[in-house]
Design a protein around this motif. Structure first.
Motif, PDB file in Angstrom:
ATOM      1  N   PRO A 247       0.805  -1.291   0.046  1.00  0.00           N
ATOM      2  CA  PRO A 247      -0.023  -0.002  -0.068  1.00  0.00           C
ATOM      3  C   PRO A 247       0.773   1.340   0.035  1.00  0.00           C
ATOM      4  N   GLN A 248       2.167   1.092   0.350  1.00  0.00           N
ATOM      5  CA  GLN A 248       3.110   2.498   0.300  1.00  0.00           C
ATOM      6  C   GLN A 248       3.223   2.821  -1.181  1.00  0.00           C
ATOM      7  N   LEU A 249       2.762   1.906  -2.154  1.00  0.00           N
ATOM      8  CA  LEU A 249       3.157   2.226  -3.746  1.00  0.00           C
ATOM      9  C   LEU A 249       1.989   2.501  -4.381  1.00  0.00           C
ATOM     10  N   SER A 250       2.057   3.164  -5.276  1.00  0.00           N
ATOM     11  CA  SER A 250       0.841   3.905  -6.246  1.00  0.00           C
ATOM     12  C   SER A 250       1.214   2.861  -7.548  1.00  0.00           C
ATOM     13  N   SER A 251       0.435   1.918  -7.826  1.00  0.00           N
ATOM     14  CA  SER A 251       0.638   0.939  -8.897  1.00  0.00           C
ATOM     15  C   SER A 251       0.051   1.535 -10.085  1.00  0.00           C
ATOM     16  N   GLY A 252      -0.688   2.572 -10.043  1.00  0.00           N
ATOM     17  CA  GLY A 252      -1.075   3.085 -11.386  1.00  0.00           C
ATOM     18  C   GLY A 252      -2.034   1.708 -12.215  1.00  0.00           C
ATOM     19  N   ASN A 253      -2.127   1.850 -13.458  1.00  0.00           N
ATOM     20  CA  ASN A 253      -2.814   1.015 -14.087  1.00  0.00           C
ATOM     21  C   ASN A 253      -2.079  -0.070 -14.999  1.00  0.00           C
ATOM     22  N   VAL A 254      -0.824  -0.163 -14.627  1.00  0.00           N
ATOM     23  CA  VAL A 254      -0.055  -1.279 -15.289  1.00  0.00           C
ATOM     24  C   VAL A 254      -0.502  -2.661 -15.053  1.00  0.00           C
ATOM     25  N   LEU A 255      -0.836  -2.965 -13.758  1.00  0.00           N
ATOM     26  CA  LEU A 255      -1.230  -4.556 -13.361  1.00  0.00           C
ATOM     27  C   LEU A 255      -2.546  -4.820 -14.022  1.00  0.00           C
ATOM     28  N   ARG A 256      -3.186  -3.812 -14.534  1.00  0.00           N
ATOM     29  CA  ARG A 256      -4.369  -4.269 -15.230  1.00  0.00           C
ATOM     30  C   ARG A 256      -4.323  -4.795 -16.653  1.00  0.00           C
ATOM     31  N   LYS A 257      -3.091  -4.666 -16.897  1.00  0.00           N
ATOM     32  CA  LYS A 257      -2.556  -5.314 -18.226  1.00  0.00           C
ATOM     33  C   LYS A 257      -2.291  -6.812 -18.104  1.00  0.00           C
ATOM     34  N   SER A 283       7.648  -3.157  -2.076  1.00  0.00           N
ATOM     35  CA  SER A 283       8.603  -2.071  -1.744  1.00  0.00           C
ATOM     36  C   SER A 283       9.931  -2.433  -1.241  1.00  0.00           C
ATOM     37  N   ALA A 284      10.876  -3.066  -2.179  1.00  0.00           N
ATOM     38  CA  ALA A 284      12.260  -3.777  -1.605  1.00  0.00           C
ATOM     39  C   ALA A 284      13.195  -3.228  -2.453  1.00  0.00           C
ATOM     40  N   ARG A 285      13.479  -2.043  -2.850  1.00  0.00           N
ATOM     41  CA  ARG A 285      14.581  -1.652  -3.711  1.00  0.00           C
ATOM     42  C   ARG A 285      15.826  -2.236  -3.236  1.00  0.00           C
ATOM     43  N   TYR A 289      15.805  -6.256  -8.172  1.00  0.00           N
ATOM     44  CA  TYR A 289      15.501  -7.059  -9.361  1.00  0.00           C
ATOM     45  C   TYR A 289      14.029  -7.519  -8.950  1.00  0.00           C
ATOM     46  N   SER A 290      13.148  -8.058 -10.144  1.00  0.00           N
ATOM     47  CA  SER A 290      12.124  -9.011  -9.836  1.00  0.00           C
ATOM     48  C   SER A 290      12.421 -10.217 -10.374  1.00  0.00           C
ATOM     49  N   LEU A 291      11.533 -11.168  -9.901  1.00  0.00           N
ATOM     50  CA  LEU A 291      11.889 -12.486 -10.189  1.00  0.00           C
ATOM     51  C   LEU A 291      10.532 -13.278 -10.458  1.00  0.00           C
ATOM     52  N   GLU A 292      10.621 -14.227 -11.606  1.00  0.00           N
ATOM     53  CA  GLU A 292       9.551 -15.056 -11.813  1.00  0.00           C
ATOM     54  C   GLU A 292       9.199 -16.053 -10.786  1.00  0.00           C
ATOM     55  N   THR A 293       8.890 -15.838  -9.562  1.00  0.00           N
ATOM     56  CA  THR A 293       8.470 -16.818  -8.821  1.00  0.00           C
ATOM     57  C   THR A 293       7.212 -17.511  -9.319  1.00  0.00           C
ATOM     58  N   GLN A 294       7.010 -18.784  -9.196  1.00  0.00           N
ATOM     59  CA  GLN A 294       6.097 -19.467  -9.737  1.00  0.00           C
ATOM     60  C   GLN A 294       4.575 -19.011  -9.426  1.00  0.00           C
ATOM     61  N   THR A 295       3.692 -18.752 -10.513  1.00  0.00           N
ATOM     62  CA  THR A 295       2.513 -18.474 -10.524  1.00  0.00           C
ATOM     63  C   THR A 295       2.335 -17.161 -10.324  1.00  0.00           C
ATOM     64  N   LYS A 296       3.278 -16.352  -9.391  1.00  0.00           N
ATOM     65  CA  LYS A 296       3.163 -14.869  -9.118  1.00  0.00           C
ATOM     66  C   LYS A 296       4.551 -14.518  -9.056  1.00  0.00           C
ATOM     67  N   PRO A 297       5.025 -13.743 -10.122  1.00  0.00           N
ATOM     68  CA  PRO A 297       6.232 -13.208 -10.176  1.00  0.00           C
ATOM     69  C   PRO A 297       6.357 -11.963  -9.157  1.00  0.00           C
ATOM     70  N   VAL A 298       7.471 -11.913  -8.458  1.00  0.00           N
ATOM     71  CA  VAL A 298       7.665 -10.914  -7.409  1.00  0.00           C
ATOM     72  C   VAL A 298       8.666  -9.757  -7.863  1.00  0.00           C
ATOM     73  N   PHE A 299       7.939  -8.499  -7.525  1.00  0.00           N
ATOM     74  CA  PHE A 299       8.638  -7.290  -8.087  1.00  0.00           C
ATOM     75  C   PHE A 299       9.022  -6.433  -6.860  1.00  0.00           C
ATOM     76  N   ASP A 300      10.227  -5.850  -6.833  1.00  0.00           N
ATOM     77  CA  ASP A 300      10.746  -5.081  -5.820  1.00  0.00           C
ATOM     78  C   ASP A 300      10.404  -3.724  -5.967  1.00  0.00           C
ATOM     79  N   ARG A 301       9.384  -3.284  -6.914  1.00  0.00           N
ATOM     80  CA  ARG A 301       8.933  -1.972  -7.082  1.00  0.00           C
ATOM     81  C   ARG A 301       7.853  -2.141  -8.212  1.00  0.00           C
ATOM     82  N   VAL A 302       7.121  -1.018  -8.396  1.00  0.00           N
ATOM     83  CA  VAL A 302       6.075  -1.062  -9.309  1.00  0.00           C
ATOM     84  C   VAL A 302       6.522  -1.484 -10.775  1.00  0.00           C
TER      85      VAL A 302
END
Ligand SMILES: [Zn+2]
Length: 458
Positions: A247-257, A283-285, A289-302
């Motif tokens: 919730p600290q992040l504003s993810s905008g519209n990108v995840l709707r894609k 929020s983990a800058r 990097y981000s990683l393709e953890t299976q079924t749900k990739p994990v991102f260190d930022r938006v």
């Protein structure tokens, strides 16, 4: 006659003793590694894991992790003892098939000696109770992985060697298994693990989050990233989609894609391989990097749309179809980078050909751009080097233009279908490309994947 009967009985007894002796002799220690060229001690020999059940409790304020791992495996040789991979922690109990086993710690090796040996082909269960501060692993290229504390929880990633930082594991991509996770955290926090959400139950100030990954998963793709998250559950690719955003992040519209991206890759690569989809945006800058953890990739930022597409394409290439040895990492990153390009082309932006042309203009003197060649990084220092990604993707675009769109997309779909949930090598990709195109591609792949210089004719 009587004498001879006794002699016969002695003979039978001798035979029984010989068989018992050879069965005993056939029990040997499982190897401490699987001989990966870059990470020789990652994984262990002598058994194959079918399932991990991880029951964890984490306290972010003190960074204490208490866990019980129940591992179901089958011996692939007669085992007098075997290893698991685990970094740090103190072990409170270790049982094999319900009986106390002795153990020793040697670096990342947890050496387990069961009370009696395990015969080849036998299924057995290992229970490891452990507690302590989870480990942050620093890789040869100085990046960090494992269980990385954040301001409100932990960012949990394991490529290529972070998983033993939070659970005992046969940490090699060749040994895929199904997983159950039950992770208890202070109420108000959300735990995002792989697969489908089974339940989340709060009592006495703590919430237990239960997730089930029913499809085979390489150990490094497991996650239990946790913290404050806004969790939205919808569908994508015909399966439940779990999108968690700090919730600290504003993810905008990108995840709707995300559903559109999953549908597009399904249309060109074949059906989405897993029973859940989603994304974890933390929020983990500090991770970087981000990683393709299976079924749900994990991102260190938006993520931007390109990064989101890159990680989603890994569900086919990396997670479902996984390398056998780490030097073949271009089979993940080259494919995911080309997937960025074809998504861009699909969206009516820059085409994959235009990306290729842009990069191909790099002069041959720019050694840092062109080397190491994608299928021969040479050292784990270059596991995530730019050439693995960009020259790897250029290889696929050059292949597309050599064999034509129809054959090329047939190769990509067949590669995903034939090797679903499996492990692959570069040699297998070359063989499939030659088989489906009917062309001799030895020189093509040599020039693009193995020769250090900028390719000039292919
Ligand atoms: Zn990637």
């Amino acid at each position: 006659m009587r004498f001879r009967a006794v002699a016969l009985m002695l003979g039978v007894l001798a035979l029984v003793l010989v068989f018992a002796g050879s069965a005993q002799a056939a029990l040997t220690p499982g190897s401490s590694g699987l001989g990966d060229p870059f990470f020789p001690l990652a994984g262990n020999g002598g058994y194959d894991v079918s399932h991990y059940s991880l029951d964890l409790s984490y306290e972010p304020s003190t960074n204490d992790l208490v866990g019980t791992a129940t591992i179901t495996a089958t011996a692939t040789q007669g085992l007098s003892r075997f290893d698991l991979d685990l970094r740090g922690f103190s072990i409170s109990r270790l049982k094999v098939d319900g009986r106390d086993a002795t153990f020793a710690r040697e670096g990342q090796e947890l050496v387990v000696t069961p009370r009696t040996g395990i015969h080849s082909g036998t299924e057995f269960t290992v229970v490891v109770g452990y507690a302590g501060t989870p480990t942050v692993v620093t890789d040869p290229d100085s990046s960090i992985e494992g269980w990385v504390p954040t301001d409100d929880g932990a960012f949990v990633v394991g490529e290529p060697q972070g998983s033993p930082g939070w659970y005992p594991v046969n940490d090699n991509p060749r040994d895929k298994a199904t997983y159950d996770f039950s992770v208890s955290v202070p109420a108000g926090l959300t735990v995002m693990a792989n697969g489908v959400l089974v339940s989340h139950v709060t009592s006495r100030g703590r919430t237990a989050w239960v997730w089930h990954e029913a499809d085979p998963m390489a150990p490094y793709l497991a996650t239990a990233t946790l913290g404050r998250f806004d969790l939205t559950i919808s569908t994508a690719g015909g399966v439940p989609s779990y999108v968690a955003v700090d919730p600290q992040l504003s993810s905008g519209n990108v995840l709707r894609k995300l559903p559109e991206i999953v549908d597009f890759y399904s249309s060109i690569y074949g059906p989405y391989p897993f029973d859940a989809a989603g994304a974890i945006v933390d929020s983990a800058r500090v991770v970087g990097y981000s990683l393709e953890t299976q079924t749900k990739p994990v991102f260190d930022r938006v993520p931007d749309e390109t990064t989101l597409a890159h990680e989603q394409s890994h569900m086919w290439f990396g997670d479902s179809v996984t390398l056998t040895q780490w030097p073949d990492i271009w089979l993940h990153e080259g494919f995911a980078t080309w997937s960025e390009w074809i998504w861009s082309e699909h969206e009516g932006n820059r085409s994959a050909h235009q990306f290729f042309e842009h990069y191909y203009n790099t002069p041959p003197q720019d050694v840092r751009f062109w080397t190491p060649p994608p299928a021969n990084p040479g050292t784990p220092l270059f596991l995530f080097n730019g050439t693995i990604y960009v020259r790897g993707a250029m290889t696929l675009q050059a292949l597309r233009e050599k064999v034509g769109d129809s054959t090329f997309f047939q190769i990509m779909r067949s590669w995903a279908a034939l090797n679903r949930y499996g492990n692959v090598t570069t040699a297998q990709f070359i063989a499939l490309s030659e088989q489906l195109s009917g062309m001799d591609l030895e020189n093509f792949f040599d020039v693009w994947l193995y020769e250090p210089d900028k390719p000039v004719s292919w």
